[in-house]
Design a protein around this motif. Sequence first.
Motif, short mmCIF file in Angstrom:
data_model
loop_
_atom_site.label_atom_id
_atom_site.label_comp_id
_atom_site.label_asym_id
_atom_site.label_seq_id
_atom_site.Cartn_x
_atom_site.Cartn_y
_atom_site.Cartn_z
N UNK B 149 0.79 -1.16 -0.02
CA UNK B 149 -0.08 0.01 -0.09
C UNK B 149 0.80 1.15 0.01
N UNK B 150 1.92 1.25 0.83
CA UNK B 150 2.93 2.61 0.93
C UNK B 150 3.49 2.64 -0.38
N UNK B 153 0.94 4.09 -3.03
CA UNK B 153 0.76 5.51 -2.62
C UNK B 153 1.76 6.31 -2.92
N UNK B 237 -9.28 0.67 -4.84
CA UNK B 237 -9.97 1.29 -4.14
C UNK B 237 -9.59 1.75 -2.73
N UNK B 238 -8.78 1.13 -2.16
CA UNK B 238 -8.08 1.46 -0.83
C UNK B 238 -7.34 2.84 -1.00
N UNK B 241 -9.60 5.62 -1.38
CA UNK B 241 -10.08 5.69 -0.10
C UNK B 241 -9.07 6.64 0.77
N UNK B 242 -7.69 6.53 0.28
CA UNK B 242 -6.69 7.37 1.32
C UNK B 242 -6.59 8.84 0.57
N UNK B 254 -14.22 3.23 -3.78
CA UNK B 254 -13.52 3.40 -2.48
C UNK B 254 -13.57 4.89 -2.06
N UNK B 257 -16.71 5.53 -0.15
CA UNK B 257 -16.67 5.18 1.16
C UNK B 257 -16.19 6.17 1.99
N UNK B 258 -14.94 6.76 1.29
CA UNK B 258 -14.28 7.77 2.26
C UNK B 258 -14.95 8.99 2.63
N UNK B 261 -16.66 8.97 5.96
CA UNK B 261 -15.68 9.04 7.03
C UNK B 261 -15.02 10.27 7.25
#
Lengths: 340, 303
Positions: B149-150, B153, B237-238, B241-242, B254, B257-258, B261
Amino acid sequence: MKGFTRFLIQRLIALVPTILGLIILTFFLSHVIPGNPALILGGQEVVENPTELHALEAELGLNKPLYIQFLIYLIQLAHFNLGFDYFQGQYIGHEIATRLPVSIELAIAAMVIGLPVAIYTGIFAALRTNKPADHATRVGTLLGISMPVYWIDLILIIVFYEYLHIAPAPFGQLSPFIKAPTPLTGFVILDSLIEGNLAALGSSLSHIILPAIGLSFAIIGTISRVTRSSLLDVINKDYMRTAFAIGFPRKILINKYALRNALLPALTVTAIQMGGLMGGVVLTETIFSWPGLGLYTYDSITNLDYGAIMAVVIVSGFLFVLVNLLADILYGVVDPRVKY
Amino acid sequence: MDVSGNINSQPKKKLQRMKNLPWVRSLSKTATLFLRNKTGLVSIIVLLSYVVIAVFAGYIAPYSPTAIDLAQRQLPPSLKHLFGTDYFGHDVFSQIVFAIRLDLELAFLAVTIGYTIGVLAGVFAGYTGKFTDNAVMRVMDVFLAFPVLIFAVAIAIVVGEGFWAIVIAVSVTSIPGFSRIARSAILVTKNELYVTAAISQGASKAHILFRHVLPAAISPTIVFYALGLGSAILLSSGLSFLGVGIQPPTPELGAMIYQPFFYSELTDWWLVVFPGIFIVVIVIAFNMMGDTLREVTDVTLRR
């Protein structure tokens, strides 16, 4: 044991290029990220005042050529100096040292919840192949690996915090009204146990449960599937069939002769998962404001904090590689057939 | 036998010959086995319905996905707005329909790129010799040690915002996995007896690679292409989300959904639940497809 020492040394030497590559890649990747850290750090003052901007750039070492910056970084790294975090006002090494236990605590909690369920359901399904119970487990584990972790987390928060009001507010490890235990080990649960601080113990346990459950879904999905398929492999071996045929007690046969062989692949997967979790889980920690490495990573990426990004990636990459090595060593301990 | 001199006999014969080609027979057998498998059939049906939604998104969505209607903000699901409306008055159902199109494009594009490069690198490493093998695989080890993930990103930020940032991030992070799988498949096939036989008959290296090694080595990697699609959807999607990659108002599952939040409006459960369900269903379908392909392409299980 001599063979083992040689194996260990060989593996450790093989780690060197990997770690070095990790450092090089991280350095250059983090330096091509667009944006000027000096601008972000200095804020409005330096935007209006170019001389101050240059001074700040010089202080951060940003005015030197890239390869010189890299060399300086390598030399600092060799002295175990990860640099200074100007945003947190703290040495990065110190920051990571305080945040690492926070992430590891969450990882352990997720494993404590996930691993028994995973192993049990894996065995349960393997012993009932192609029966309804097996299919149900299969659907369950598929769900586990197919649900986005941030989605699970938010659903858990909605259900248990927003509607049922059972869980505490999803902000950090402790409720803000409770006196935190003195950090001895860095593990809040352990610290409050040592101190005998029951209020902090209860609060930390209730805070850790939701993120741990959220993480455990993927653990259960992966490990249960591996356990099931490797147990099936063993059960279909000739020696197992013979033992069944001569009327060997089924329970002993499964528990003693099948499981010990079957759990080896599960061990490897567990180690890999643990390695990933310990380095911090960005999404879960962001959602629960969990002050571990994952949140630190997210914050430093949004702050364009080169030093911190590099440090986190190097530390978590290092952890990952190390845990893999550990799994290989454990493999030899558990499996007498493995010779070094 | 066609003795009447029918004009169609020539193409028919050709078709017959085509049908007897080993790879066509193997492929049609795989397809039949796949569709006879209940899990495989379900996964195909799910994927096809998603493709239909993606293709006809403009006809299915009752509202424009980016139309802001501030009078209709944060409404729970109703007949008028099937999945409710969000903070800006977007119709969630319409957003999901368009987001499905975007996410499918993302996943297929990213995984196809990553798979192609990864398999090429793996074949190169596994087939050309020890030195290149070591060189390529050490590089891949470095990539594998990166937290996915990192890494994604960081790449996405370097590339910039938008569709291609995510495509590149997801495909680059998938390369090491694919190359490892392709390499090990090549290493196994390379040492098969029939390959040794071909070598002893003096076949050229290229001939052996394309005729004997690749066909056998590629089929197990297809499984991981399907599984890769599932993880690509989760990863992209993650990332959204970020907040990297796809930016609102472009609908992405994603990123949708963010929103609740970010605005701490988690009581609007429908904003979280529905986009998530559409992610879960397609990822399950890809995973089921991978599982079934694994069963079906495993020659040792084929009787």
